[in-house]
Design a protein around this motif. Structure first.
Motif, PDB file in Angstrom:
ATOM      1  N   ARG A  35       0.835  -1.204   0.000  1.00  0.00           N
ATOM      2  CA  ARG A  35       0.000   0.000   0.000  1.00  0.00           C
ATOM      3  C   ARG A  35       0.873   1.258   0.000  1.00  0.00           C
ATOM      4  NH1 ARG A  35      -5.187   0.905   0.768  1.00  0.00           N
ATOM      5  NH2 ARG A  35      -5.176  -0.881  -0.665  1.00  0.00           N
ATOM      6  N   VAL A  36       1.983   1.217   0.719  1.00  0.00           N
ATOM      7  CA  VAL A  36       2.919   2.346   0.713  1.00  0.00           C
ATOM      8  C   VAL A  36       3.462   2.556  -0.703  1.00  0.00           C
ATOM      9  CG1 VAL A  36       5.100   3.241   1.604  1.00  0.00           C
ATOM     10  CG2 VAL A  36       3.549   2.023   3.126  1.00  0.00           C
ATOM     11  N   VAL A  37       3.748   1.451  -1.396  1.00  0.00           N
ATOM     12  CA  VAL A  37       4.215   1.543  -2.786  1.00  0.00           C
ATOM     13  C   VAL A  37       3.189   2.275  -3.639  1.00  0.00           C
ATOM     14  CG1 VAL A  37       4.717   0.223  -4.874  1.00  0.00           C
ATOM     15  CG2 VAL A  37       5.655  -0.520  -2.685  1.00  0.00           C
ATOM     16  N   THR A  38       1.921   1.910  -3.483  1.00  0.00           N
ATOM     17  CA  THR A  38       0.847   2.536  -4.259  1.00  0.00           C
ATOM     18  C   THR A  38       0.791   4.038  -4.008  1.00  0.00           C
ATOM     19  OG1 THR A  38      -0.457   0.501  -4.155  1.00  0.00           O
ATOM     20  CG2 THR A  38      -1.637   2.505  -4.714  1.00  0.00           C
ATOM     21  N   LEU A  39       0.950   4.440  -2.749  1.00  0.00           N
ATOM     22  CA  LEU A  39       0.901   5.862  -2.423  1.00  0.00           C
ATOM     23  C   LEU A  39       2.112   6.603  -2.973  1.00  0.00           C
ATOM     24  CD1 LEU A  39      -0.393   5.668   1.273  1.00  0.00           C
ATOM     25  CD2 LEU A  39      -1.715   6.068  -0.812  1.00  0.00           C
ATOM     26  N   ILE A  40       3.286   6.001  -2.854  1.00  0.00           N
ATOM     27  CA  ILE A  40       4.515   6.641  -3.351  1.00  0.00           C
ATOM     28  C   ILE A  40       4.444   6.835  -4.867  1.00  0.00           C
ATOM     29  CG2 ILE A  40       7.001   6.298  -3.705  1.00  0.00           C
ATOM     30  CD1 ILE A  40       6.311   7.174  -0.899  1.00  0.00           C
ATOM     31  N   MET A  41       3.792   5.906  -5.554  1.00  0.00           N
ATOM     32  CA  MET A  41       3.692   5.999  -7.018  1.00  0.00           C
ATOM     33  C   MET A  41       2.979   7.265  -7.471  1.00  0.00           C
ATOM     34  SD  MET A  41       2.918   2.012  -7.975  1.00  0.00           S
ATOM     35  CE  MET A  41       2.530   2.310  -9.693  1.00  0.00           C
ATOM     36  N   GLN A  42       2.166   7.842  -6.590  1.00  0.00           N
ATOM     37  CA  GLN A  42       1.471   9.072  -6.961  1.00  0.00           C
ATOM     38  C   GLN A  42       2.437  10.250  -7.105  1.00  0.00           C
ATOM     39  OE1 GLN A  42      -1.615   8.438  -7.745  1.00  0.00           O
ATOM     40  NE2 GLN A  42      -1.324   6.369  -6.905  1.00  0.00           N
ATOM     41  N   ARG A  76       4.534  -0.866 -19.310  1.00  0.00           N
ATOM     42  CA  ARG A  76       4.916   0.513 -19.635  1.00  0.00           C
ATOM     43  C   ARG A  76       5.276   1.345 -18.405  1.00  0.00           C
ATOM     44  NH1 ARG A  76       0.111   2.585 -23.399  1.00  0.00           N
ATOM     45  NH2 ARG A  76      -1.001   1.638 -21.660  1.00  0.00           N
ATOM     46  N   ASP A  77       4.448   1.250 -17.360  1.00  0.00           N
ATOM     47  CA  ASP A  77       4.726   2.049 -16.165  1.00  0.00           C
ATOM     48  C   ASP A  77       6.088   1.693 -15.565  1.00  0.00           C
ATOM     49  OD1 ASP A  77       2.369   3.371 -16.367  1.00  0.00           O
ATOM     50  OD2 ASP A  77       1.316   2.265 -14.804  1.00  0.00           O
ATOM     51  N   VAL A  78       6.386   0.400 -15.530  1.00  0.00           N
ATOM     52  CA  VAL A  78       7.662  -0.053 -14.978  1.00  0.00           C
ATOM     53  C   VAL A  78       8.819   0.492 -15.814  1.00  0.00           C
ATOM     54  CG1 VAL A  78       9.053  -2.068 -14.382  1.00  0.00           C
ATOM     55  CG2 VAL A  78       6.579  -2.144 -14.076  1.00  0.00           C
ATOM     56  N   ASN A 134      17.018  -1.155  -8.747  1.00  0.00           N
ATOM     57  CA  ASN A 134      16.635  -1.287  -7.345  1.00  0.00           C
ATOM     58  C   ASN A 134      15.553  -0.291  -6.963  1.00  0.00           C
ATOM     59  OD1 ASN A 134      18.350  -3.397  -6.866  1.00  0.00           O
ATOM     60  ND2 ASN A 134      19.977  -2.165  -5.970  1.00  0.00           N
ATOM     61  N   ALA A 135      15.697   0.963  -7.408  1.00  0.00           N
ATOM     62  CA  ALA A 135      14.689   1.968  -7.084  1.00  0.00           C
ATOM     63  C   ALA A 135      13.346   1.653  -7.729  1.00  0.00           C
ATOM     64  CB  ALA A 135      15.177   3.349  -7.534  1.00  0.00           C
ATOM     65  N   THR A 136      13.383   0.977  -8.881  1.00  0.00           N
ATOM     66  CA  THR A 136      12.151   0.632  -9.593  1.00  0.00           C
ATOM     67  C   THR A 136      11.513  -0.635  -9.050  1.00  0.00           C
ATOM     68  OG1 THR A 136      13.226   1.560 -11.559  1.00  0.00           O
ATOM     69  CG2 THR A 136      11.188   0.377 -11.940  1.00  0.00           C
ATOM     70  N   LEU A 137      12.226  -1.383  -8.222  1.00  0.00           N
ATOM     71  CA  LEU A 137      11.761  -2.689  -7.759  1.00  0.00           C
ATOM     72  C   LEU A 137      10.358  -2.671  -7.150  1.00  0.00           C
ATOM     73  CD1 LEU A 137      12.408  -5.676  -7.473  1.00  0.00           C
ATOM     74  CD2 LEU A 137      13.617  -5.159  -5.342  1.00  0.00           C
ATOM     75  N   PRO A 138      10.011  -1.688  -6.299  1.00  0.00           N
ATOM     76  CA  PRO A 138       8.642  -1.684  -5.762  1.00  0.00           C
ATOM     77  C   PRO A 138       7.571  -1.639  -6.848  1.00  0.00           C
ATOM     78  CG  PRO A 138      10.026  -0.177  -4.512  1.00  0.00           C
ATOM     79  CD  PRO A 138      10.831  -0.622  -5.700  1.00  0.00           C
ATOM     80  N   VAL A 139       7.811  -0.835  -7.881  1.00  0.00           N
ATOM     81  CA  VAL A 139       6.846  -0.729  -8.977  1.00  0.00           C
ATOM     82  C   VAL A 139       6.819  -2.025  -9.790  1.00  0.00           C
ATOM     83  CG1 VAL A 139       6.119   0.661 -10.949  1.00  0.00           C
ATOM     84  CG2 VAL A 139       7.352   1.732  -9.058  1.00  0.00           C
TER      85      VAL A 139
END
Length: 441
Positions: free
Chosen positions: A193-200, A264-266, A277-282
Motif C-alpha cells: 500500500r505504501v508503494v501505491t501511495l509513493i507511485m502518486q 509501460r509504467d515499470v 533497485n529503485a524501480t523494484l517496488p513498482v
C-alpha cells in the motif's frame, strides 16, 4: 464510471507528461539562459535536485523492507525444498541465458556496424575506475556476516540469501511458524500500500529528474560518439521489443502485446530513475497485480533479477568493448570476444542496480581483454542517457523471466494477465482514501 472519471489521466499519461514537460523546460532554460548562475544554483542544483532526489529516495526507502518482507513471505510458503531449489535454478539459468544472448547480439552488431573511429583517441582521455570485485569476492560476499549491516548497506544478494533462509525456517517450525508467516503477510500488504501511495509522486519526480538532465547533459559529446550511441540504443530496443517478447511467447505462450502494454509504467519508472533497485517496488506491484504472478514467485525472482539480471548493461559493455578496441586500433580475436561474453555475463551477478555502475563493470571487462580503460572517457558523456534506457531493458527482462517462471510453476493467473485493466492503481490519493481495501479502485 462517470464522465469525469473516464477523462482522468492514467498514471502512465501523467508520467509521460511529466517526462516531456521536464525535458522541454530544461532545454528552454538551457538555451534561453546559458551558463546562468541563478538557474544552476536554484533550479538545477536546487529545486530540481531536491524534488528528484526525494523521489528516488522515497523509492529506495522501500527496497530493503519490500525485498526482505516479500521474499520471506514467498519462501515460507514454499515448504518443499525441492520447489525452492527448482525455482532458484530456473531463475538464474534464465537470467544468464538472456544476458548471454544480449552480449552476443551486441558484439555481432558492433562488429558489423564498426562504430569506432581511430581519430577519436586522444591523450586527454582519462577515466579513474573504481576497482571491480573479482568473481571469487562476489561469491564469498553473498553470505552476510551481519544481516542487519547488509540491510543497512542495501547489499541485495546478502539480503536475498538471509530472507530465503529465514523464510525457509519459518515454514518448518509448525504452528509458531504459521503465526510468524501471518505477521509477514500483513506487513507485505502494508508495504504494498505504501508503494501505491509513493507511485502518486512519480509524475513530479520524473519532471524534476528530466528537467535537471536536460540542463546538465553535455550535448557536444554526442557529435563524436553518435554512431556508438545509436548502435547501443538500437540493440537495446531490439532486445526489449523483439528478443524478450519472443522468449515470452516461446516459453509461456502468452501475448507479447498484452505484456508490453502492462509493462509501460515499470519501463517509465526505470527510465526516469536509471536504477533497477529503485524501480523494484513498482516492478513487484506490476508483476503481481497487473501480470498475475503469485507473490511467492515474484518476491523471489524480481529482487534476484534486480541484482543479477543486467542485460542492458551487458549490451552496453559488448558494444563499448568493440568500439574502444576500434578506436585504439586493437584487433580482438574470437577468443577475446568469447572472454567478453563470459566475463560480462558473470560480472552482471556483481553489478548493483544503481545508476552508472555499468561503467565500473566495463572497466573489469576491458582489463580482461587488454583494452585501455581510458577509452571509457569517450562514452561517459552519453552513458547517463543510455543508462536510463538499459535500466528499462533490465526491468523488462526481470518481468519476462518472472512471468515465464511463474507460468511454468503453475503460479500464474491467466485471467489477470488477459484483463487489460487488472491491477491498475488508483489515480489519486483521494481514491485510495475512498477505497482503502480495493487495489483496482
Amino acid at each position: 464510471m462517470t464522465v469525469s472519471e473516464s477523462k482522468k489521466l492514467g498514471l502512465t499519461s501523467k508520467i509521460l507528461i511529466g517526462m516531456g514537460g521536464g525535458i522541454l523546460l530544461g532545454l528552454l532554460l538551457r538555451n534561453l539562459f546559458p551558463e546562468n548562475a541563478f538557474i544552476n544554483d536554484y533550479l538545477t542544483e536546487g529545486l530540481f535536485e531536491v524534488i528528484g532526489t526525494i523521489f528516488i529516495s522515497s523509492l529506495q526507502m522501500l527496497v530493503v523492507p519490500l525485498v526482505f518482507i516479500s521474499l520471506v513471505c514467498g519462501t515460507c510458503s514454499l515448504s518443499d525444498p525441492s520447489k525452492l531449489g527448482r525455482l532458484g535454478g530456473k531463475t538464474i539459468a534464465f537470467y544468464l541465458f538472456t544476458t548471454a544472448i544480449a552480449l552476443t547480439v551486441a558484439i555481432s552488431f558492433a562488429i558489423l556496424v564498426q562504430p569506432g573511429n581511430a581519430s577519436l583517441a586522444t591523450s586527454a582521455m582519462e577515466f579513474n575506475a573504481k576497482e571491480a570485485p573479482s568473481l571469487a569476492d562476489v561469491i564469498i560476499n553473498i553470505v552476510p556476516t551481519n544481516p542487519i549491516q547488509a540491510m543497512t548497506e542495501g547489499n541485495m544478494l546478502q539480503i536475498i540469501l538471509f530472507a530465503v533462509i529465514f523464510g525457509f525456517a519459518i515454514s518448518h517450525i509448525g504452528e509458531r511458524g504459521k503465526r510468524v508467516a501471518a505477521l509477514f503477510n500483513d506487513l507485505n500488504e502494508v508495504i504494498m500500500r505504501v508503494v501505491t501511495l509513493i507511485m502518486q509522486l512519480a509524475p513530479y519526480g520524473v519532471f524534476a529528474l528530466m528537467a535537471k538532465l536536460s540542463l546538465t547533459l553535455g550535448m557536444e559529446t554526442f557529435g563524436s560518439v553518435i554512431k556508438y550511441f545509436f548502435l547501443v540504443l538500437a540493440v537495446l530496443i531490439i532486445h526489449a521489443l523483439i528478443v524478450y517478447p519472443s522468449l515470452l511467447k516461446i516459453f509461456s505462450g502468452l501475448s507479447p502485446i498484452m505484456f508490453l502494454r502492462k509493462i509501460r509504467d515499470v519501463q517509465l519508472f526505470a527510465f526516469s530513475t536509471a536504477s533497477s533497485n529503485a524501480t523494484l517496488p513498482v516492478t513487484m506491484e506490476t508483476a503481481e497485480h497487473r501480470m498475475g504472478v503469485d507473490n511467492k514467485v515474484a518476491s523471489f525472482t524480481l529482487p534476484l533479477g534486480a541484482t543479477i539480471n543486467m542485460d542492458g548493461t551487458a549490451i552496453m559493455q559488448g558494444v563499448a568493448t568493440v568500439f574502444i578496441a576500434q578506436v585504439f586500433g586493437i584487433d580482438l580475436t574470437f577468443t577475446d570476444y568469447l572472454m567478453v561474453v563470459v566475463t560480462a555475463t558473470l560480472a552482471s551477478v556483481g553489478t548493483a542496480g544503481v545508476p552508472g555502475v555499468g561503467l565500473i563493470m566495463l572497466a573489469m571487462v576491458l582489463n580482461q581483454v587488454g583494452l585501455p580503460v581510458e577509452g571509457i572517457a569517450l562514452i561517459i558523456g552519453v552513458d547517463r542517457l543510455l543508462d536510463m534506457v538499459r535500466t528499462a531493458v533490465n526491468v523488462t527482462g526481470d518481468t519476462v523471466a518472472t512471468v515465464v517462471i511463474a507460468k511454468s510453476e503453475g503460479e500464474f493467473n491467466n485471467e489477470t494477465f488477459a484483463d487489460a485493466d487488472a491491477g491498475k492503481v488508483a489515480e489519486s490519493f483521494e481514491d485510495q482514501v475512498k477505497h482503502p481495501n480495493v487495489p483496482n479502485a
